[in-house]
Design an enzyme around this catalytic site. Structure first.
Site, short mmCIF file in Angstrom:
data_model
loop_
_atom_site.label_atom_id
_atom_site.label_comp_id
_atom_site.label_asym_id
_atom_site.label_seq_id
_atom_site.Cartn_x
_atom_site.Cartn_y
_atom_site.Cartn_z
N HIS A 1 2.89 -4.45 3.66
CA HIS A 1 2.31 -3.29 4.36
C HIS A 1 2.50 -3.46 5.86
O HIS A 1 2.20 -4.52 6.41
CB HIS A 1 0.81 -3.16 4.11
CG HIS A 1 0.44 -2.91 2.68
ND1 HIS A 1 0.73 -1.72 2.03
CD2 HIS A 1 -0.22 -3.67 1.77
CE1 HIS A 1 0.26 -1.79 0.79
NE2 HIS A 1 -0.31 -2.96 0.60
N GLU B 1 -0.26 -5.11 -8.23
CA GLU B 1 -1.07 -3.93 -7.87
C GLU B 1 -0.16 -2.73 -7.67
O GLU B 1 0.99 -2.84 -7.24
CB GLU B 1 -1.91 -4.22 -6.60
CG GLU B 1 -3.05 -3.22 -6.46
CD GLU B 1 -4.14 -3.65 -5.46
OE1 GLU B 1 -3.99 -4.67 -4.79
OE2 GLU B 1 -5.13 -2.90 -5.37
N TYR C 1 -7.81 -5.24 8.19
CA TYR C 1 -7.24 -5.58 6.87
C TYR C 1 -7.80 -6.91 6.40
O TYR C 1 -8.22 -7.06 5.25
CB TYR C 1 -5.73 -5.64 7.06
CG TYR C 1 -4.88 -5.81 5.84
CD1 TYR C 1 -4.33 -4.71 5.20
CD2 TYR C 1 -4.53 -7.07 5.38
CE1 TYR C 1 -3.49 -4.87 4.10
CE2 TYR C 1 -3.70 -7.24 4.29
CZ TYR C 1 -3.18 -6.14 3.66
OH TYR C 1 -2.34 -6.30 2.59
N HIS D 1 3.52 -9.06 -6.75
CA HIS D 1 2.12 -8.67 -6.99
C HIS D 1 2.12 -7.43 -7.88
O HIS D 1 2.94 -6.53 -7.68
CB HIS D 1 1.51 -8.37 -5.60
CG HIS D 1 0.10 -7.92 -5.58
ND1 HIS D 1 -0.83 -8.27 -6.52
CD2 HIS D 1 -0.57 -7.15 -4.67
CE1 HIS D 1 -2.01 -7.73 -6.20
NE2 HIS D 1 -1.87 -7.03 -5.09
N ASP E 1 0.96 -8.90 0.29
CA ASP E 1 -0.18 -8.36 1.04
C ASP E 1 -0.60 -9.23 2.23
O ASP E 1 -1.08 -8.71 3.25
CB ASP E 1 -1.39 -8.21 0.11
CG ASP E 1 -1.30 -6.98 -0.78
OD1 ASP E 1 -0.70 -5.98 -0.35
OD2 ASP E 1 -1.85 -7.01 -1.89
N HIS F 1 -7.03 2.13 -2.00
CA HIS F 1 -7.91 1.58 -3.05
C HIS F 1 -8.88 2.68 -3.48
O HIS F 1 -10.10 2.51 -3.36
CB HIS F 1 -8.73 0.37 -2.55
CG HIS F 1 -7.95 -0.92 -2.52
ND1 HIS F 1 -8.33 -2.00 -1.77
CD2 HIS F 1 -6.83 -1.31 -3.19
CE1 HIS F 1 -7.47 -3.00 -1.95
NE2 HIS F 1 -6.56 -2.59 -2.80
FE1 FEO Z 1 -2.89 -5.83 -3.40
FE2 FEO Z 1 -0.98 -3.98 -1.31
O1 FEO Z 1 -1.74 -4.45 -2.96
#
Ligand code: FEO
Length: 395
Positions: free
Chosen positions: A226, A81, A193, A79, A165, A23
């Site tokens: 992830h 992102e 996280y 998603h 995520d 990020h």
């Molecule tokens: Fe919200 Fe892993 O991106």
């Protein structure tokens, strides 16, 4: 190289061993991360999510070694992102007309980022797609977990929840599954996280976890976007999320400060001593903000029932490091935590008052007027700081 997840489901993502900030520079990733993309090869061939854009060409090249890209029937973008959609532009150059299934918000996000008019197919919770061999994909919107466009995809028969995520961790590993990695690493990265990314959405998360449970879907595997895939007791991470989403705290008090000439540091140590004396069971941790990783500190705040914040007075206010950290805590919308302030000063002495106001504004219950001391704390002041620590422990 693709790796088998189960039957005809394969991992085709990227392990990013070098990643140390995520990020932008907002989130520290001491142990790297992975961008998990999944290839389903049933009667239909489906790609779920891609990888972060720096790895786009490599991703498409590797995927083309595994399958003829034209054989992909459709793509699911759980998603928008960029860490999951970043390889779409490179991939879609090869297969420009293939459908991309995603939420209405994801269309906005993907269009806004890539300015392409791809073949978007909007889905909502409960929509299904038959992928042959008696298997279906069912979509579940995960609005605000953690973006407005997020969703999960559930695969019947194999009972895999592609959760994107949710339930992930920033952990680079060659191993695919949760039972194959160091369990301390896995737990620490999972809670960090959650604390840093999901805490603000606790009320939504509580509702969504209830909805997922009510769907009564058998879940054998949770394939996140992830870190590792949960196959050994996958519901353990769901149970943790239920716990964490309920304004979690442990029997911990964390003291966080910055200091100019070590006066405030001395107070921090003495306050810690006092807390320990008054309550030998409580875990007390002391961190100099300027020398600590802010995301690790957020994890400590997440675990704490109270935080004690210190800053010397600087220009009638507080050090910017402390102000910035309080802002970060405010963004994360912690609930049910107590706070107190302390600090040394030379002349005007406003820091404690400023911290109290900022902490109250950040949603903490300020339980004391705080403790301030002019100039470097002598023996008497140090004793007073110990007493302040005892009072905080009792409060
Ligand atoms: Fe919200 Fe892993 O991106």
């Amino acid at each position: 190289m693709k790796k088998q997840v189960k039957n005809n489901v394969f991992w085709v993502g990227k392990v990013d061993w070098e990643l140390r900030k995520f990020h932008g520079d907002e989130y520290s990733t001491h142990k790297g991360s992975t961008y998990n993309s999944y290839l389903i090869q049933e009667e239909k061939t489906v790609l779920i999510d891609t990888v972060w854009s720096p790895f786009a060409e490599e991703f498409v090249e590797n995927l083309a070694k595994e399958i003829d890209l034209n054989k992909i029937d459709f793509i699911i973008a759980n998603h928008g992102e960029v860490d999951h959609s970043g390889a779409l532009p490179a991939l879609m150059k090869h297969i420009p007309n293939k459908p991309i299934y995603c939420t209405a918000n994801a269309v906005k996000s993907l269009r806004g980022q890539y300015h392409q008019d791809w073949n978007f197919q909007v889905v909502k919770t409960g929509d299904k797609i038959d992928i042959g061999n008696g298997k279906e994909l069912i979509f579940v919107e995960m609005t605000m977990l953690h973006w407005p466009d997020s969703m999960a995809t559930y695969m019947t028969q194999d009972n895999i929840l592609f959760s994107n995520d949710a339930f992930g961790q920033h952990l680079a590993t060659e191993k695919l599954f949760n039972d194959q990695v160091d369990q301390c690493d896995l737990f620490n990265e999972s809670i960090k996280y959650f604390a840093n990314i999901l805490t603000p959405f606790n009320p939504i998360l509580r509702k969504k976890l209830g909805e997922i449970t009510a769907l009564n879907l058998p879940i054998e595997i949770i394939a996140t976007s992830h870190g590792v895939i949960w196959r050994d007791n996958p519901l353990q991470i769901v149970e943790k999320y239920v716990q964490w989403a309920n304004d979690y705290q442990e029997n911990q008090i964390t003291i966080i400060y910055d200091t100019m000439w070590n006066g405030t540091k001395k107070l921090a140590e003495k306050i810690a001593e006092g807390i320990g004396l008054a309550d030998p069971d409580v875990v007390v941790k002391v961190h100099n903000l300027a020398k600590s990783d802010q995301n690790d500190l957020i994890t400590e705040v997440f675990k704490s029932k109270a935080v004690v914040i210190g800053s010397p007075t600087f220009s009638n206010s507080i050090l910017h490091s402390v102000a910035g950290f309080i802002h970060l805590m405010k963004e994360l919308k912690f609930k049910g935590k107590k706070a107190a302030a302390f600090g040394c000063y030379g002349w005007s002495g406003e820091s404690v008052k400023v911290i109290n106001e900022l902490m109250a504004n950040a949603g903490f219950e300020v339980v004391s007027e705080g403790f301030r001391h002019q100039w470097y704390p002598d023996a008497d002041a140090q004793i007073s700081a110990v007493e302040f620590g005892k009072t905080i422990a009792k409060l």
